[in-house]
Design a protein around this motif. Structure first.
Motif, PDB file in Angstrom:
ATOM      1  N   SER A  66      -1.723  -2.720  -4.509  1.00 16.37           N
ATOM      2  CA  SER A  66      -2.179  -3.821  -5.364  1.00 16.37           C
ATOM      3  C   SER A  66      -3.700  -3.883  -5.306  1.00 16.37           C
ATOM      4  CB  SER A  66      -1.587  -5.145  -4.886  1.00 16.37           C
ATOM      5  OG  SER A  66      -2.168  -5.526  -3.648  1.00 16.37           O
ATOM      6  N   GLU A  67      -4.256  -4.874  -5.978  1.00 16.66           N
ATOM      7  CA  GLU A  67      -5.714  -5.024  -5.964  1.00 16.66           C
ATOM      8  C   GLU A  67      -6.233  -5.304  -4.565  1.00 16.66           C
ATOM      9  OE1 GLU A  67      -9.172  -7.812  -7.974  1.00 16.66           O
ATOM     10  OE2 GLU A  67      -7.231  -7.656  -8.952  1.00 16.66           O
ATOM     11  N   ILE A  68      -5.420  -5.935  -3.722  1.00 17.65           N
ATOM     12  CA  ILE A  68      -5.875  -6.272  -2.368  1.00 17.65           C
ATOM     13  C   ILE A  68      -5.342  -5.323  -1.305  1.00 17.65           C
ATOM     14  CG2 ILE A  68      -6.193  -8.714  -2.910  1.00 17.65           C
ATOM     15  CD1 ILE A  68      -3.514  -9.273  -1.502  1.00 17.65           C
ATOM     16  N   TYR A  69      -4.412  -4.423  -1.662  1.00 13.99           N
ATOM     17  CA  TYR A  69      -3.796  -3.554  -0.661  1.00 13.99           C
ATOM     18  C   TYR A  69      -3.761  -2.105  -1.135  1.00 13.99           C
ATOM     19  CZ  TYR A  69      -0.156  -1.444   2.285  1.00 13.99           C
ATOM     20  OH  TYR A  69       0.549  -0.612   3.136  1.00 13.99           O
ATOM     21  N   HIS A  70      -4.462  -1.261  -0.385  1.00 17.49           N
ATOM     22  CA  HIS A  70      -4.445   0.184  -0.627  1.00 17.49           C
ATOM     23  C   HIS A  70      -4.042   0.831   0.703  1.00 17.49           C
ATOM     24  CE1 HIS A  70      -6.472  -0.461  -4.467  1.00 17.49           C
ATOM     25  NE2 HIS A  70      -7.240  -1.318  -3.817  1.00 17.49           N
TER      26      HIS A  70
END
Length: 651
Positions: free
Chosen positions: A236-240
């Motif tokens: 997601s935008e906060i989790y890579h």
């Protein structure tokens, strides 16, 4: 909105060494601290932190700012998010109302997602400790694993109920939007159905370096199921996932203290080792080790021990990430546990000291480990042995440092019973091939790269010199703005009282105002506007104000200027930049800097007029004549200013 009083409390509480020390291993060097830059890959430390000024500066990549900017850059936070993070760190209360649906809608996507994941973590923990189902299933499972309540709370473990929409309904009832529930992967929507991704699982929150919950791992509790045993949040935008290590938030300080990081595979491995007393441990969460994860570890230590199961799968897993680690010039060792053991079971059965002793005795240098394992597999098969040589040589060739490569080559030649020259020639071929391949890639990238539109519009051949003159005036205002000067006064005829006192800031800013001048560089322009506003209100030009500014570009520019990270004009070659020197010299320096700035501004104006003549062929004869006359007028002014510079000597 955070009120000014609270802002001041936050800024006054910040210890920048403490904040950045959570992300970078810092060592004291004189009055400052030094470490490897977290923003670019470097071998020699060029990242400097000034505790007294509360700023950081990398003299390699140019990044600079204060603690707030550091968190914004490092964690991808907004300005308010970074402030809230620091307020929480220093136990400073920020009054905020419970977010309503309208409030949540107004927040940007990233902030909304982070608020939601934190709510989810707290909700799952509450289910674990307070619900009958959570205590019966989730808490019982963790206690069977030997986890204490302190450990469970330290890692914010939780439980997601079997009811398929329990969490989703709770979040929607609180006002969280379905779009953020799906974007974080907490909720899955199929047609008109909404259900929890992690139903009937024990929950392992995944934290960023600053401690924010950014994702989850969940272990299924049902035994008679074909569902995956472990399930992770989607990207997601906060989790890579390639940039994150499980447990890094809890382990970072201990990794720095011990100057070693232990890498394991799973969540429970990390938790069991940590609870036993081995706290410098992180996990790759079941994924192959990535370059970003290795760089994350390297910020805190160059020493890595990969600790895996002693079965064949564990052996293969331990070798997968070696080449990536070597490329980062880290010292890597492999340690395999006794067959049938994993870090979780071994830690629970033996305790911290036994684990540390075992690692100390059994951790093997990667070359010896890899060569030994592959030789055992090959047996007496010459074809397989040739493949081993190729595999090991490839790993050695990756190591950037020539001396280290040479040491490994010599040792490997002995283990393989081969001549060093044969291995050396093979390494030379591999590195040569890689060099030309990388060169072709770089050339291709350069050919396909064009300057961004804003860069093309802003940058011109004369501007760097003009910008330099602007920076020197800003430095002067910050460093000597409050210094009082005695200048000749026309308001009195008394020869004994023919001077008046004026501050350097008032002298410079009034001179620029009288000539209607402002700075050309957009950020310098903002700084000058705020300085002039200070003057109108009767405030002193305050360096601390700009270093704590909301605009990160202003902060970076002030850090650059105060750390003198720009090319100096020839003026500075004839004087030392110390703060204390004679007032008469300071007065002459100010006059010279103002003249130099005006000269550069005149040159820029002439260039713009000439460009207008060249580019605009549709100008009328009258318009062209008017521009030419203006260029002639500016040329005379330029000649006068240049003469002043040539004739004036500072000392």
């Amino acid at each position: 909105m955070i009120d000014q009083l609270t802002l001041d409390r936050i800024y006054n509480s910040i210890d920048i060494v403490d904040v950045i020390g959570d992300y970078v291993s810092l060592k004291r060097r004189g009055a400052n601290y030094l470490g490897l830059c977290p923003f670019h890959n470097e071998k020699t430390p060029s990242f400097t932190v000034s505790a007294s000024k509360g700023i950081y500066k990398c003299f390699g990549c140019g990044k600079g700012g204060n603690a707030v900017n550091f968190l914004m850059e490092q964690e991808g936070l907004s300005f308010p998010e970074a402030l809230k993070n620091l307020a929480k760190r220093y136990n400073i209360e920020i009054e905020e109302k419970e977010p309503s649906p309208e409030d949540i809608k107004m927040r940007d996507q990233r902030e909304s997602m982070l608020i939601l994941t934190q709510f989810a973590a707290e909700w799952y923990t509450k289910q674990l400790f307070d619900s009958d189902e959570g205590k019966r299933i989730g808490l019982s499972y963790f206690k069977e694993r030997g986890f204490t309540e302190n450990t469970i709370r330290k890692y914010e473990l939780g439980y997601s109920p079997a009811k398929r929409d329990a969490f989703t309904n709770a979040a929607l009832k609180k006002g969280y939007k379905i779009e953020f529930l799906t974007e974080t992967g907490l909720t899955i929507v199929k047609e008109d159905r909404k259900f929890d991704r992690f139903a009937e699982r024990v929950m392992f929150p995944i934290h960023s370096l600053s401690g924010q919950v950014i994702a989850f791992g969940g272990r299924i509790m049902r035994k008679d199921t074909k569902m995956a045993k472990y399930l992770n949040s989607p990207e997601s935008e906060i989790y890579h996932k390639s940039r994150v290590l499980y447990g890094i938030y809890q382990a970072r300080k201990e990794i720095t203290r011990r100057n070693q990081c232990i890498l394991v595979e799973g969540y429970t491995d990390v938790i069991s080792l940590s609870q036993s007393g081995v706290e410098n441990v992180v996990a790759s969460s079941g994924t192959s080790l990535t370059p970003e994860q290795v760089k994350l570890i390297k910020r805190f230590t160059p020493n890595l021990v990969i600790l895996y199961d002693g079965d064949p799968a564990g052996i293969k897993a331990s070798m997968r990430g070696i080449d990536i680690v070597l490329e980062e010039e880290m010292n890597v060792k492999i340690c395999l546990l006794p067959e049938g053991e994993d870090p979780d079971s071994f830690a629970r059965a033996n305790g911290a000291q036994a684990v540390k002793d075992y690692i100390e005795s059994n951790a093997t240098d990667f070359i010896r480990f890899k060569t030994g394992v592959l030789l055992k597999e090959a047996g007496n098969d010459p074809v397989k042995k040739a493949g081993i040589v190729s595999d090991i040589v490839k790993s050695i060739s990756i190591i950037p440092d020539g001396i280290t490569r040479s040491v490994y080559l010599k040792e490997t030649a002995g283990m393989l019973d081969m001549q060093e020259k044969v291995l050396y020639d093979e390494i030379k071929k591999i590195r040569k091939k890689r060099f030309f391949k990388e060169k072709d890639k770089q050339q291709s990238r350069q050919e396909n790269t064009t300057p961004a539109p804003n860069e093309r519009n802003l940058i011109s051949p004369n501007e760097p010199t003009l910008h330099q003159a602007e920076r020197e005036l800003i430095w002067l205002l910050l460093e000597h703005g409050e210094t009082e000067l005695a200048i000749d006064s026309l308001e009195t005829l008394d020869e004994e009282d023919n001077q008046q006192m004026i501050s350097v800031a008032d002298f410079v800013l009034e001179d620029l105002s009288q000539d209607g001048l402002t700075f050309a560089h957009p950020v310098h322009h903002k700084i000058l506007d705020e300085m002039m506003n200070f003057q109108v209100k009767g405030y002193a030009v305050n360096e601390k104000y700009f270093l704590n500014h909301e605009d990160s570009e202003i902060v970076k520019t002030i850090v650059d200027i105060t750390s003198r990270n720009y090319e100096l004009s020839k003026i500075w070659e004839i004087r030392a930049p110390e703060k204390n020197f004679e007032e008469s010299n300071l007065t002459r320096l100010i006059e010279r800097l103002l003249v130099e700035y005006k000269l550069q501004r005149i040159k820029e104006m002439m260039r713009e007029h000439m460009e207008k003549l060249k580019q605009n062929q549709s100008l009328s004869t009258e318009e062209r004549t008017e521009i030419i006359q203006e260029i002639s007028r500016l040329s005379k002014v330029k000649t006068q200013l240049a003469a002043i510079l040539d004739n004036r000597v500072i000392f």
